[in-house]
Design an enzyme around this catalytic site. Structure first.
Site, mmCIF file in Angstrom:
data_model
loop_
_atom_site.group_PDB
_atom_site.id
_atom_site.type_symbol
_atom_site.label_atom_id
_atom_site.label_comp_id
_atom_site.label_asym_id
_atom_site.label_seq_id
_atom_site.Cartn_x
_atom_site.Cartn_y
_atom_site.Cartn_z
ATOM 1 N N LEU A 88 10.955 -20.660 -4.172
ATOM 2 C CA LEU A 88 9.890 -19.796 -3.645
ATOM 3 C C LEU A 88 8.588 -19.947 -4.440
ATOM 4 O O LEU A 88 8.609 -19.932 -5.674
ATOM 5 C CB LEU A 88 10.360 -18.332 -3.734
ATOM 6 C CG LEU A 88 9.328 -17.264 -3.363
ATOM 7 C CD1 LEU A 88 9.086 -17.240 -1.860
ATOM 8 C CD2 LEU A 88 9.800 -15.884 -3.833
ATOM 9 N N ASP A 104 0.835 -1.203 0.000
ATOM 10 C CA ASP A 104 0.000 0.000 0.000
ATOM 11 C C ASP A 104 0.872 1.257 0.000
ATOM 12 O O ASP A 104 1.961 1.264 0.581
ATOM 13 C CB ASP A 104 -0.902 -0.032 1.251
ATOM 14 C CG ASP A 104 -2.059 0.932 1.149
ATOM 15 O OD1 ASP A 104 -2.298 1.483 0.053
ATOM 16 O OD2 ASP A 104 -2.733 1.146 2.177
ATOM 17 N N HIS A 153 2.814 3.497 -9.055
ATOM 18 C CA HIS A 153 2.648 2.064 -9.322
ATOM 19 C C HIS A 153 3.891 1.512 -10.025
ATOM 20 O O HIS A 153 4.310 0.383 -9.764
ATOM 21 C CB HIS A 153 1.397 1.821 -10.162
ATOM 22 C CG HIS A 153 0.121 2.178 -9.444
ATOM 23 N ND1 HIS A 153 -0.143 1.781 -8.150
ATOM 24 C CD2 HIS A 153 -0.965 2.902 -9.830
ATOM 25 C CE1 HIS A 153 -1.325 2.239 -7.777
ATOM 26 N NE2 HIS A 153 -1.841 2.928 -8.773
HETATM 27 C C1 FPP Z 1 -1.829 0.252 -3.376
HETATM 28 O O1 FPP Z 1 -1.373 1.579 -3.402
HETATM 29 C C2 FPP Z 1 -1.300 -0.516 -4.478
HETATM 30 C C3 FPP Z 1 -2.042 -1.050 -5.505
HETATM 31 C C4 FPP Z 1 -3.504 -0.887 -5.593
HETATM 32 C C5 FPP Z 1 -1.437 -1.780 -6.598
HETATM 33 C C6 FPP Z 1 -0.257 -2.645 -6.290
HETATM 34 C C7 FPP Z 1 0.509 -2.763 -7.529
HETATM 35 C C8 FPP Z 1 1.846 -2.713 -7.637
HETATM 36 C C9 FPP Z 1 2.758 -2.684 -6.490
HETATM 37 C C10 FPP Z 1 2.428 -2.655 -8.994
HETATM 38 C C11 FPP Z 1 2.956 -3.856 -9.597
HETATM 39 C C12 FPP Z 1 2.610 -5.181 -9.021
HETATM 40 C C13 FPP Z 1 3.059 -6.340 -9.553
HETATM 41 C C14 FPP Z 1 2.711 -7.645 -8.934
HETATM 42 C C15 FPP Z 1 3.924 -6.340 -10.729
HETATM 43 P P1 FPP Z 1 -2.422 2.739 -3.553
HETATM 44 O O2 FPP Z 1 -2.539 3.090 -4.992
HETATM 45 O O3 FPP Z 1 -3.726 2.355 -2.927
HETATM 46 O O4 FPP Z 1 -1.730 3.873 -2.742
HETATM 47 P P2 FPP Z 1 -2.432 5.029 -1.911
HETATM 48 O O5 FPP Z 1 -3.195 4.348 -0.806
HETATM 49 O O6 FPP Z 1 -1.282 5.825 -1.417
HETATM 50 O O7 FPP Z 1 -3.318 5.777 -2.852
#
Ligand code: FPP
Length: 244
Positions: A133, A22, A39
């Site tokens: 893994l 997150d 992201h």
């Molecule tokens: C949460 O941060 C994150 C996500 C909804 C997406 C997770 C995706 C990645 C880490 C990118 C790539 C993943 C893979 C497996 C290649 P948020 O957008 O909710 O952050 P915020 O709460 O600060 O808005």
């Protein structure tokens, strides 16, 4: 791994670590960048987490990459995330394969664009025989939907006369979930300072230790993984019993 432990603390590296990644959006906003950049940086931190788990000898890693609720984000962000997943699988597959990683997916994959479903199947097939893994990527995943789907499949079997209601045990139910062939998580890490599970592995987290870290996901490194494992080592897991 050399970490000091008390007599009642946990002595093994966790078998299964699950991470709620997150804070990508906040990481970008703080830098006056678009959320999409957050992201992209987050995808780099995914490599760190995978490498860290391999180096520390953690057998199972599960990453919450896209929740069923994330479909409600603006179309541009959803499309960008889909592109990142595609890019990640394509670019990393060879390395994952060569490093003994077995790739696994949980979630409602049928909602994903067909090309990502196809790529996911290629990744599953190509890494099926790996014994290192086990990397599970939760995509279009929601624990409540997963539980309902397991209930429905068991109810169908009862309806068909293949199963008696009293034969439904915790063990059988666990086996009916998307995670049926992996152990429950021992440690769940959530970054960005939020302290909730947000519909992630609700059944499977019954006895998991929860570690909440303030770091935003794009800044996550092996050191944060080690800190979380240190925290876990310090906990006294009793599974409802008293300590001996
Ligand atoms: C949460 O941060 C994150 C996500 C909804 C997406 C997770 C995706 C990645 C880490 C990118 C790539 C993943 C893979 C497996 C290649 P948020 O957008 O909710 O952050 P915020 O709460 O600060 O808005």
């Amino acid at each position: 791994m050399e970490i000091a432990q008390s007599s009642q603390s946990i002595s093994e590296v966790p078998t299964h670590i699950a991470i709620i990644m997150d804070g990508n959006g906040r990481w970008a906003t703080r830098r006056s960048m678009s959320r999409l950049k957050g992201h992209e940086q987050g995808a780099k931190a995914v490599r760190e987490a995978v490498k860290g788990c391999r180096e520390l000898g953690v057998p199972y890693l599960t990453l919450f990459a896209f929740s069923s609720e994330n479909w409600n984000r603006p179309e541009e962000e959803v499309n960008h995330l889909m592109g990142l997943f595609k890019f990640f699988i394509k670019r990393e597959l060879k390395e994952l394969k060569n490093n003994g990683v077995r790739v696994n997916f949980i979630g409602n994959l049928k909602r994903l664009p067909q090309d990502i479903q196809d790529l996911a199947n290629v990744a599953l097939e190509e890494t099926r025989d790996n014994r290192g893994l086990v990397l599970t990527i939760a995509l279009s995943y929601g624990a409540q939907a997963e539980i309902i789907s397991a209930v429905q499949s068991l109810a169908e079997k009862v309806k068909a006369g293949e199963l008696q209601p009293e034969e439904i045990t915790e063990h059988l139910f666990s086996k009916s979930l998307d995670t049926g062939d992996i152990p429950d998580p021992d440690l769940i890490i959530r970054t960005s300072g939020e302290k909730r599970l947000s519909n992630f592995l609700l059944w499977q987290s019954a006895y998991a230790e929860l570690v909440f870290q303030d770091v935003l996901w794009p800044d996550f490194t092996k050191r944060h993984l080690e800190d979380a494992i240190d925290d876990y080592f310090g906990r006294n897991r009793r599974f409802g019993a008293i300590s001996g």
